[in-house]
Design an enzyme around this catalytic site. Structure first.
Site, PDB file in Angstrom:
ATOM      1  N   LYS A   1      -9.620   2.085  -3.079  1.00  0.00           N
ATOM      2  CA  LYS A   1     -10.060   1.554  -1.798  1.00  0.00           C
ATOM      3  C   LYS A   1     -11.499   1.983  -1.534  1.00  0.00           C
ATOM      4  O   LYS A   1     -11.846   3.160  -1.657  1.00  0.00           O
ATOM      5  CB  LYS A   1      -9.144   2.046  -0.674  1.00  0.00           C
ATOM      6  CG  LYS A   1      -9.399   1.393   0.676  1.00  0.00           C
ATOM      7  CD  LYS A   1      -8.348   1.836   1.689  1.00  0.00           C
ATOM      8  CE  LYS A   1      -8.540   1.129   3.025  1.00  0.00           C
ATOM      9  NZ  LYS A   1      -7.523   1.553   4.023  1.00  0.00           N
TER      10      LYS A   1
ATOM     11  N   GLU B   1       0.838  -1.195   0.000  1.00  0.00           N
ATOM     12  CA  GLU B   1       0.000   0.000   0.000  1.00  0.00           C
ATOM     13  C   GLU B   1       0.876   1.249   0.000  1.00  0.00           C
ATOM     14  O   GLU B   1       1.852   1.346   0.759  1.00  0.00           O
ATOM     15  CB  GLU B   1      -0.884  -0.010   1.254  1.00  0.00           C
ATOM     16  CG  GLU B   1      -1.732   1.230   1.451  1.00  0.00           C
ATOM     17  CD  GLU B   1      -2.409   1.248   2.805  1.00  0.00           C
ATOM     18  OE1 GLU B   1      -3.360   2.037   2.962  1.00  0.00           O
ATOM     19  OE2 GLU B   1      -1.997   0.480   3.699  1.00  0.00           O
TER      20      GLU B   1
ATOM     21  N   CYS C   1      -5.203  -2.680   2.623  1.00  0.00           N
ATOM     22  CA  CYS C   1      -5.048  -2.594   4.077  1.00  0.00           C
ATOM     23  C   CYS C   1      -6.275  -3.099   4.837  1.00  0.00           C
ATOM     24  O   CYS C   1      -6.590  -4.275   4.836  1.00  0.00           O
ATOM     25  CB  CYS C   1      -4.710  -1.151   4.464  1.00  0.00           C
ATOM     26  SG  CYS C   1      -4.262  -0.934   6.201  1.00  0.00           S
TER      27      CYS C   1
END
Length: 534
Positions: free
Chosen positions: A358, A295, A408
């Site tokens: 995301k 990430e 994440c």
């Protein structure tokens, strides 16, 4: 260590018949009761990574159930709240590392944030044991109410207030491969159900030892539990014996180990790129099908043409392998610029094949909830403005198969992984930066949840973490390779792309929804009877 823990726990249980389950205990909560609640909290904490004494989860609730005894629902709820405070306090202590070290907030503020989160989670324990005792008072056996109520509340916690399904009970068993295969049917909640049912049966067996209560041993409940457990283990063993099939894909995971304190400093951008270039060349020397960076590995806007972006596309051409990497992105199509925490895929010929934004952001980490009402609250991480969630789910396409990228925090949400697989993903890629957590237990807890995502959907999962733990996990949950924490390194291995044909992938959280429905029925039935009796 295991033997010592077992001796303490079972030694205590052997003498538990000294405790009185008398109706008179309704009127007071003794020091012994609080101590038993604390013991439950400690046992639960130790059952999770990093301590990872997984068998404790099968007995952890027994002391608390003994303490609740014949307490009224409110007193049982209070004892449950104490157990929850101790449990979540021990599991989530690393929140203070994030808030003080990287959020740069005073320790007193950190402790307040930490205690607020722990108290919120402990409130579920209060409600759970309040309802369990309420149901028990109305004649509903604890072996029916406790497991369903636990799963129902655990499921609510996964989406309430954006959701925080961290430390669901079933994750304690992530290394017990025959047991966790049931997640392909029930999700992680089926494992939680079995654990709570085991605790209920053991508690009833202990209670039956007190002859003055006139309570018989729970033979039928124990039989039901043992049949369920045997069925789950037999199914798991059958699943593990099945040969794995699929298109082989050789992956290289790059762990740059970039210090969190300099990660976003423009002065260190060149050094960061050099580290990832060097490790990628070394990892791809033997030939790979995919290189994965963590990430935000590229601490700049890749979508803006420039020398830094060209370095990545040139690298992909040089090593003859596609590269997935994290980078911030932006969009100017609305009235204001929006920023995204994204993953890009560059082909072996240097072309940009796609971007995945995301979708589930970290509250107070990537955005501030109710920012207009809370102008005094700042984000805890450095970055470019407040991030926005992606507009839609986007898979990335390789020549060999389809990829779903979990950035994440997204790896802890079962439904998001399921959505990717339903959209055709044959491999889940989790890119993350766990450097926020230091050397705490959080990276180990985070990894345990990734294992269940692979089993639930029957697809492999690879995990590239900035500071570790990077890992390769097959579709049955076996962790074949891992890296140590805070070491600059790379990891290579082969996975077999999966088709995601599990029952869980097709139907989702049916088991959790049924449990929630039963929980609502139990609650309504209990209160309706109470009103009718007044």
């Amino acid at each position: 260590m295991y033997c010592a823990e077992a001796g303490i726990v079972f030694g205590g249980i052997r003498h538990v018949n000294r405790f009185r389950f008398s109706p008179g205990s309704i009127n007071s909560v003794t020091v012994r009761d609080y101590l038993l609640a604390v013991i439950t909290g400690v046992l639960l904490t130790l059952s999770f990574p990093k301590a990872e004494i997984s068998f404790l989860a099968w007995i952890a609730f027994v002391p608390l159930l003994i303490a609740c005894g014949h307490k009224n629902p409110v007193k049982a709820g209070k004892l449950g709240f104490v157990a929850g405070l101790v449990s979540y306090g021990g599991i989530l202590y690393w929140i203070n590392i994030v808030v003080t070290t990287f959020g740069k907030l005073p320790l007193v503020v950190s402790i307040c944030v930490y205690l607020m989160l722990v108290a919120y989670l402990a409130a579920f324990f209060f409600l759970l044991f309040f309802l369990v005792r309420k149901a028990e008072q109305k004649g509903l056996p604890i072996v029916l109410s406790f497991p369903f109520l636990w799963v129902g509340l655990e499921f609510i916690r996964s989406f309430l207030l954006t959701g925080f399904p961290w430390a669901s009970l079933g994750y304690t068993q992530y290394r017990i491969l025959p047991l966790i295969q049931v997640a392909g049917i029930t999700g992680v909640y089926g494992i939680s159900f079995l654990l709570v049912l085991a605790n209920s049966v053991i508690y009833l067996a202990i209670r039956a030892r007190n002859k003055s209560q006139g309570v018989g041993y729970p033979y039928r409940s124990a039989t039901v539990f043992l049949v369920l457990l045997a069925t789950v283990l037999l199914y798991g063993s059958y699943r593990l014996r099945q040969p794995q099939t699929g298109v082989p894909l050789k992956v290289a995971l790059i762990q740059g180990n970039i210090d969190q304190g300099i990660k976003w400093d423009p002065a260190f951008m060149e050094e960061t790129i050099l580290i990832y270039e060097r490790l990628s060349r070394q990892a791809a020397a033997g030939g790979v099908d995919l290189v994965v960076w963590p990430e935000s590995a590229a601490p700049f806007f890749f979508q803006t043409a420039g020398p830094a972006s060209e370095r990545i596309t040139s690298l992909a051409r040089e090593i003859h392998a596609p590269v997935i990497f994290g980078s911030p992105a932006f969009d100017d199509t609305s009235n204001r610029r929006r920023y995204f925490n994204s993953a890009f895929l560059v082909s072996s010929s240097g072309d940009v094949l796609g971007r995945s934004d995301k979708l589930h952001l970290v509250p107070f980490g990537e955005y501030v909830p109710l920012a207009k009402l809370l102008p005094f609250v700042q984000k805890l991480v450095e970055g470019v403005g407040d991030f926005s969630p992606g507009d839609s789910l986007a898979t990335l396409q390789l020549a060999k198969g389809t990829i779903g990228v979990l950035v994440c925090f997204e790896g802890i949400f079962p439904e998001l992984s399921r959505r990717y697989v339903r959209e055709g993903a044959e491999l889940l890629v989790n890119i993350t930066n766990d450097g926020w957590y230091g050397r705490s237990s959080a990276p180990y807890q985070h990894l345990s949840m990734a294992v269940l995502r692979a089993v639930e959907n029957g697809v492999p999962l690879v995990r590239a973490a900035n500071t570790g733990i990077s890992a390769i996990i097959d579709k049955k949950g076996n962790i074949s390779h891992t890296t140590p924490l805070f070491k600059e390194c790379f990891l290579t291995g082969e996975v077999l792309l999966g088709q995601g044909g599990t029952i869980y992938t097709r139907f989702g959280d049916v088991f959790a929804l049924v449990s929630l429905g039963v929980s609502i029925f139990i609650t309504l039935l209990g209160f309706r009877k109470s009103q009718g009796s007044t």
